[in-house]
Design a protein around this motif. Sequence first.
Motif, PDB file in Angstrom:
ATOM      1  N   TYR A  85       2.425   1.609  -3.432  1.00 13.35           N
ATOM      2  CA  TYR A  85       1.423   2.156  -4.355  1.00 13.35           C
ATOM      3  C   TYR A  85       1.281   3.662  -4.169  1.00 13.35           C
ATOM      4  O   TYR A  85       1.278   4.428  -5.140  1.00 13.35           O
ATOM      5  CB  TYR A  85       0.075   1.478  -4.116  1.00 13.35           C
ATOM      6  CG  TYR A  85      -1.041   1.992  -4.990  1.00 13.35           C
ATOM      7  CD1 TYR A  85      -1.200   1.534  -6.297  1.00 13.35           C
ATOM      8  CD2 TYR A  85      -1.940   2.954  -4.513  1.00 13.35           C
ATOM      9  CE1 TYR A  85      -2.218   2.015  -7.102  1.00 13.35           C
ATOM     10  CE2 TYR A  85      -2.948   3.442  -5.316  1.00 13.35           C
ATOM     11  CZ  TYR A  85      -3.088   2.964  -6.606  1.00 13.35           C
ATOM     12  OH  TYR A  85      -4.094   3.458  -7.403  1.00 13.35           O
ATOM     13  N   LEU A  86       1.183   4.100  -2.910  1.00 16.86           N
ATOM     14  CA  LEU A  86       1.010   5.529  -2.637  1.00 16.86           C
ATOM     15  C   LEU A  86       2.231   6.321  -3.079  1.00 16.86           C
ATOM     16  O   LEU A  86       2.102   7.445  -3.583  1.00 16.86           O
ATOM     17  CB  LEU A  86       0.757   5.743  -1.140  1.00 16.86           C
ATOM     18  CG  LEU A  86       0.317   7.152  -0.745  1.00 16.86           C
ATOM     19  CD1 LEU A  86      -1.058   7.460  -1.321  1.00 16.86           C
ATOM     20  CD2 LEU A  86       0.293   7.315   0.767  1.00 16.86           C
ATOM     21  N   PHE A 138      -6.947   8.212  -0.949  1.00 16.85           N
ATOM     22  CA  PHE A 138      -6.827   6.782  -1.225  1.00 16.85           C
ATOM     23  C   PHE A 138      -7.080   5.921   0.004  1.00 16.85           C
ATOM     24  O   PHE A 138      -7.038   4.699  -0.081  1.00 16.85           O
ATOM     25  CB  PHE A 138      -5.452   6.481  -1.821  1.00 16.85           C
ATOM     26  CG  PHE A 138      -5.310   6.955  -3.233  1.00 16.85           C
ATOM     27  CD1 PHE A 138      -5.591   6.113  -4.297  1.00 16.85           C
ATOM     28  CD2 PHE A 138      -4.919   8.260  -3.514  1.00 16.85           C
ATOM     29  CE1 PHE A 138      -5.477   6.557  -5.610  1.00 16.85           C
ATOM     30  CE2 PHE A 138      -4.796   8.710  -4.821  1.00 16.85           C
ATOM     31  CZ  PHE A 138      -5.079   7.859  -5.869  1.00 16.85           C
ATOM     32  N   GLY A 139      -7.362   6.563   1.128  1.00 18.50           N
ATOM     33  CA  GLY A 139      -7.649   5.832   2.363  1.00 18.50           C
ATOM     34  C   GLY A 139      -9.105   5.902   2.746  1.00 18.50           C
ATOM     35  O   GLY A 139      -9.449   5.923   3.926  1.00 18.50           O
ATOM     36  N   LYS A 170      -8.913   3.226  -4.318  1.00 18.52           N
ATOM     37  CA  LYS A 170      -8.065   3.601  -5.448  1.00 18.52           C
ATOM     38  C   LYS A 170      -8.873   4.261  -6.561  1.00 18.52           C
ATOM     39  O   LYS A 170      -8.460   5.286  -7.125  1.00 18.52           O
ATOM     40  CB  LYS A 170      -7.325   2.374  -5.980  1.00 18.52           C
ATOM     41  CG  LYS A 170      -6.319   1.803  -4.997  1.00 18.52           C
ATOM     42  CD  LYS A 170      -5.615   0.578  -5.583  1.00 18.52           C
ATOM     43  CE  LYS A 170      -4.618  -0.004  -4.590  1.00 18.52           C
ATOM     44  NZ  LYS A 170      -3.944  -1.214  -5.118  1.00 18.52           N
ATOM     45  N   GLY A 225      -9.929   7.699  -5.530  1.00 17.89           N
ATOM     46  CA  GLY A 225      -8.757   8.568  -5.481  1.00 17.89           C
ATOM     47  C   GLY A 225      -8.393   9.109  -6.848  1.00 17.89           C
ATOM     48  O   GLY A 225      -8.144  10.306  -7.013  1.00 17.89           O
ATOM     49  N   ALA A 248      -4.607   1.401   1.068  1.00 20.53           N
ATOM     50  CA  ALA A 248      -5.149   2.103  -0.105  1.00 20.53           C
ATOM     51  C   ALA A 248      -6.429   1.389  -0.534  1.00 20.53           C
ATOM     52  O   ALA A 248      -6.428   0.551  -1.429  1.00 20.53           O
ATOM     53  CB  ALA A 248      -4.125   2.110  -1.236  1.00 20.53           C
ATOM     54  N   ASP A 290       0.823  -1.211   0.000  1.00 20.69           N
ATOM     55  CA  ASP A 290       0.000   0.000   0.000  1.00 20.69           C
ATOM     56  C   ASP A 290       0.856   1.260   0.000  1.00 20.69           C
ATOM     57  O   ASP A 290       0.523   2.250  -0.650  1.00 20.69           O
ATOM     58  CB  ASP A 290      -0.939   0.002   1.213  1.00 20.69           C
ATOM     59  CG  ASP A 290      -1.962  -1.116   1.146  1.00 20.69           C
ATOM     60  OD1 ASP A 290      -2.957  -0.955   0.419  1.00 20.69           O
ATOM     61  OD2 ASP A 290      -1.750  -2.157   1.785  1.00 20.69           O
TER      62      ASP A 290
END
Length: 245
Positions: A118-119, A137-138, A157, A160, A154, A115
């Motif tokens: 990804y972020l 994304f959270g 997604k 986001g 995340a 996660d």
Amino acid sequence: MNKMQYTNTTKDYERFRLFSINRKKLHEPTIKKLMESMEKSGFVSTITVSKGKNTNKLDIYDGQHRFEAAKRLGIEVNYTEYRGLEESDIPNLQILKSWGLDDFLHYGVETKNPDYIYLDKVRKETNLPLTALILMFGDNAYGNKLFKGMQWRAISKNTGWEIIGCLRDFGNRNIPLWKSARFIWGFCLVYNSKAAKYDHKRMLRHIDRASMKLTKQASPSDYARNIQELYNHGMAKKSRVLFVK
């Protein structure tokens, strides 16, 4: 259980090793302040170390800035060695200078947390504030506490990226606020509101007509009301929409 072995001093700086997993970047002003303090009072607070696996090096778990300051001054380093420290202990051992969100992101990437990886990719691609991305994304929750506890996920997604698309439309219309963390938080309150459904085309029409109504605000909730005001600009009462109170 971690056990203290002994406290000692040395000028042999080569005995120590900094984790790549630790802070992504040392804070130069902090080092300079520590150097000034050490020149007057010496090395007061010990650094926390533990012998690395398959090496005689002492890994620094807390005290990177103090170590660097002492090294530049050429003075002895005071250190306390512990047994049984693990890489997962690093975030909780930061004493003199707490970790920022960037440090926790770096730690998550280095420990291969999917996660956080990804972020990190999203941040590099969008160049948007980390605090805003954590929120977007959270699942629109203020997740800094979870983020620092390495428990953030995340989980939104698609939403986001939808919000990022909207923000980029604002940027293409020369709205200077679109990269502001507080503005983004305020927009998230509108976009994710359960009170009404957001229509992005309607918002863009009103921006094209009266973008000057979007002004700098003090808080995310103020931005949400400001965005809502523009969203309803020139609309009849029956067509007005309330996302927030």
